[in-house]
Motif scaffolding. Structure first.
Motif, PDB file in Angstrom:
ATOM      1  N   UNK A  50       0.837  -1.202   0.000  1.00  0.00           N
ATOM      2  CA  UNK A  50       0.000   0.000   0.000  1.00  0.00           C
ATOM      3  C   UNK A  50       0.874   1.255   0.000  1.00  0.00           C
ATOM      4  N   UNK A  51       1.919   1.205   0.801  1.00  0.00           N
ATOM      5  CA  UNK A  51       2.837   2.343   0.893  1.00  0.00           C
ATOM      6  C   UNK A  51       3.482   2.643  -0.460  1.00  0.00           C
ATOM      7  N   UNK A  52       3.827   1.571  -1.186  1.00  0.00           N
ATOM      8  CA  UNK A  52       4.474   1.761  -2.487  1.00  0.00           C
ATOM      9  C   UNK A  52       3.542   2.500  -3.437  1.00  0.00           C
ATOM     10  N   UNK A  53       2.246   2.202  -3.345  1.00  0.00           N
ATOM     11  CA  UNK A  53       1.276   2.899  -4.207  1.00  0.00           C
ATOM     12  C   UNK A  53       1.250   4.379  -3.856  1.00  0.00           C
ATOM     13  N   UNK A  54       1.205   4.657  -2.518  1.00  0.00           N
ATOM     14  CA  UNK A  54       1.148   6.057  -2.071  1.00  0.00           C
ATOM     15  C   UNK A  54       2.400   6.815  -2.470  1.00  0.00           C
ATOM     16  N   UNK A  55       3.519   6.087  -2.529  1.00  0.00           N
ATOM     17  CA  UNK A  55       4.799   6.753  -2.763  1.00  0.00           C
ATOM     18  C   UNK A  55       4.979   7.228  -4.191  1.00  0.00           C
TER      19      UNK A  55
END
Length: 739
Positions: free
Chosen positions: A433-438
């Motif tokens: 999920x974090x990778x998407x936000x990043x």
DNA sequence: TTAGGTTTAG
């Protein structure tokens, strides 16, 4: 002497075991008894690397567990292999295999009384005439779908937490109520701690030690479900607690009902049966109503002063500060709304990609890590994903700014409240999920950053008018041709029109040329005129009128001029050119299909509906000034013209995975940072536009590979016939500086 | 052996 490797198919050994032997259990294994023609059977729970003894003999050691009584305190026995047998067995024997051993010698164990194993050990070598049957356990892991393999699975029983007794070694299931991520102990190992609870509502605190981080339970959050095999139960300070014992192994599962049941294992081989699945499913259901979770995940975008929280983030940079602290630069894909404290370090001390560190400088936060956490933090690799537990935010007053402050991030020393750092694997759902936000947006908001992002399906299902912060990808846009996207807009009547092309203008000029300049209008206190004979056009003349400033004539470069008949090239050097024609009494503007003013290559048009053109005499008051300001707005106003504005008008089809909507872009120059009025005659600007659109919506890419656009949009109703339709418009949004 | 839940104080 021999080693037999036996595959077990459909529960039966592929080749039969010798039937002249009698099975012996652990209790019957006693010194002084005859073990000829007897065999012992056990599962390998632990094995050690092959070594050589002082005299050069090969030596291999393993631990066997009796299948029948796996939970008895002394259900295990050491087995020692010597010579060629050690060499052979070390190659084939793996944890989880079942060994059938005959021709062994029983001897008093040197570690008897220390390791809770049988007081004797088995010795096997060529000399003892041993036969070893290695039943390869075809482990029933989640991925093993082969129907031909039937597992040899030791039968495990699990003790409920309210039935634990001091001094036993047991197998347990439980849900994580509290945990400390692995930290460096003062001894030789990493240490981690977990408190588990089960349906009996009894808690058990367990300590785990291992020199390898990987061998410790992989607990990521409260509510995770753990399975411990061979954990020792001991009393400490009047309370029962669990502690790793030899052969300890753990599995950890996400505790969410319905989540994939992927075990995080502490060892390569493990059993997993339908019964395990059932236990986990039951615990997951119990957890939902009996264990308060850790609360909503806090992102950098929602931090507040003076709080403790767990941060899931990526390590962007790292630097030594002093002996007792270390700097971690991290980012979690969101942006902290407050200014954050930046730790001063020498650039040469900063580890990480310096370009990325610079690029993310407004997104990363500096975390100071202290004392016992420094050692572990030193070993962290830049780029890895972390969860930092019990991170503390403090407010730091800014000098010279009475009310100004920034936020400091500290991971204090000690392990209280689970304080610590853990590396998360890339397979972790929070990391995904974090990778998407990043993924940095190719557009940014110029205002309203504090608005939460709304999913497009929510936008589509809401009433207008409203404003939203959205995050979406650009599926397609219209028009494809740049020149078609530039229009003329009247801010007074809100009408939009096409930009007239050069041919229309020439026709209007031709008409004016047909009449020719009025000789009576060549003398005026407002201007001085020059008549030119047109080439190849007989008697026709072109009149050029130089507007005087305060009755003085300036050089052409400083003058506003008016031209009648044909636009001559050198007008581009003047402040501006007003195309005019003569009437019997006055100089007047041309039809408003023609520009009312030319400045360089830029043509200014007026609205036909809203303008009320006056004669050129109306410029007199402006010209009377010694330093008149000949800007288009002043000229238009003096001449009764409502100027039209150049705008980009485009339709963006946006998609965020939850829905798709068409949003209009209506932009003078804010969005593209390119002026709509200048783009039509600048090749450089046209190339920039193409490059931007190609970045926003590259052709031939799937939606997943398109960049994100951060946009602010508003919804509004548009009447179409008797129906009202909701439209959307992008505003307060611009292309990011670095695309 | 180590640590053994309840926030640092930089």
């Amino acid at each position: 002497m021999s080693i037999h490797v036996i595959k077990v198919i459909d529960g039966a050994p592929e080749t039969p075991l010798p039937n002249n032997l009698q099975k012996v259990d652990l209790r019957s294994l006693q010194l002084g008894f005859d073990h000829v023609n007897r065999y012992f059977q056990g599962t390998v729970i632990l094995s050690y690397p092959l070594t050589k003894l002082g005299n050069g003999t090969e030596f291999f050691k393993a631990v066997l567990q009796e299948l029948e009584n796996p939970c008895l305190r002394t259900s295990t026995i050491n087995i020692l292999f010597f010579g060629k047998l050690a060499q052979g067995c070390a190659k084939v024997v793996q944890q989880g295999d079942t060994l059938v051993v005959s021709g062994f010698k029983l001897a008093k164990s040197s570690s008897a009384g220390e390791d809770d194993r049988h007081c004797c050990h088995l010795e096997v070598s060529e000399e003892t005439g041993a036969n070893i049957y290695v039943c390869i356990s075809l482990i029933n892991t989640l991925n093993n779908t082969s129907p031909s393999t039937h597992p040899v699975v030791p039968k495990y029983t699990y003790t409920p937490l309210n039935h634990l007794k001091d001094g036993t070694v047991v197998n347990l299931y439980g849900a994580v109520k509290f945990f400390k991520p692995p930290y460096v102990s003062k001894g030789t190992d990493y240490c981690s701690m977990v408190t588990i609870v089960d349906q009996s509502n009894v808690k058990l605190t367990c300590m785990h030690f291992n020199a390898s981080l990987d061998a410790l339970p992989k607990i990521y959050k409260i509510g995770d479900i753990v399975r411990f095999h061979r954990i020792k139960i001991k009393e400490y300070n009047g309370q029962i607690q669990g502690i790793t014992s030899a052969g300890f192994a753990s599995l950890t599962f996400d505790g969410t009902v319905g989540a994939p049941m992927v075990p995080r294992a502490s060892s390569k081989l493990y059993t997993f049966t339908d019964e395990d699945r059932k236990i986990i499913e039951e615990l997951r259901i119990w957890v939902t109503s009996n264990l308060s979770n850790s609360g909503p995940t806090v992102k950098l975008s929602d931090v507040q002063s003076m709080m403790f929280f767990d941060l899931t983030c990526q390590l962007i940079g790292k630097a030594k500060v002093d002996g007792s602290s270390l700097l971690l630069k991290v980012w979690d894909g969101s942006k902290c709304p407050f200014s954050t404290w930046k730790v001063l370090v020498k650039e040469s001390d900063l580890e990480g990609d310096s370009f990325l560190i610079h690029q993310l400088r407004f997104f990363t936060v500096d975390i100071l890590v202290y004392d016992n956490h420094v050692q572990l933090a030193k070993s962290l690799k830049v780029g890895s994903f972390l969860r930092i537990f019990s991170l503390h935010i403090k407010q730091h007053a800014l000098e010279n700014q009475p009310d100004g402050f920034c936020l400091e991030f500290h991971l204090h020393g000690g392990t209280g409240y689970g304080r610590g750092i853990m590396v998360l694997p890339e397979s972790n759902t929070d990391v995904k999920e974090l990778k998407v936000c990043q993924q940095l947006s190719v557009t940014v908001l110029t205002e309203h950053q504090h608005f939460d992002v709304t999913a497009l399906n929510t936008v589509l299902n809401s009433l207008a008018p409203q404003q939203y912060h959205i995050r979406a990808k650009l599926r397609k846009f219209e028009p494809q041709k740049l020149y078609q996207s530039v229009k003329l807009y009247c801010p007074k009547c809100n009408s939009l029109q096409e930009v007239p092309d050069g041919d229309d203008f020439n026709l209007i000029l031709q008409d004016a040329l047909a009449t020719g300049p009025n000789p009576d209008l060549q003398e005026s206190s407002l201007y001085e005129s020059v008549l030119w004979d047109t080439e190849n056009q007989g008697q026709r003349q072109i009149a050029v009128y130089f507007v005087k400033h305060g009755e003085l004539l300036k050089s052409p470069e400083e003058s506003l001029i008016m031209i009648e008949g044909k636009i001559i090239k050198y007008y581009i050097y003047c402040l501006g050119v007003i195309p005019v024609r003569s009437t019997d009494d006055d100089l007047v503007l041309l039809d408003l299909s023609a520009p009312f003013l030319l400045q360089g290559k830029l043509r200014h048009y007026g609205c036909k509906h809203c303008s009320n053109p006056k004669t050129i005499e109306s410029l007199r008051s402006l010209a009377a000034q010694e330093q008149p300001s000949w800007d288009p707005t002043n000229i238009a106003e003096a001449l009764g013209i409502v100027p039209l504005q150049y705008v980009f008008v485009m339709k963006f089809t946006l998609d965020d995975g939850t829905g798709t909507l068409d949003a209009y872009l209506f932009d003078y120059e804010e969005f593209f940072q390119i002026s709509a009025s200048e783009v039509l005659f600048s090749n450089i600007l046209q190339e920039s536009m193409k490059r931007i659109m190609n970045t926003l919506c590259p052709s031939g890419k799937t939606l997943g590979n398109l960049p994100w656009l951060e946009c602010f949009i508003k919804s509004y109703y548009v009447r179409e016939g008797i129906e009202q339709q909701v439209h959307y418009q992008i505003f307060d949004t611009m292309i990011a500086e670095d695309i």
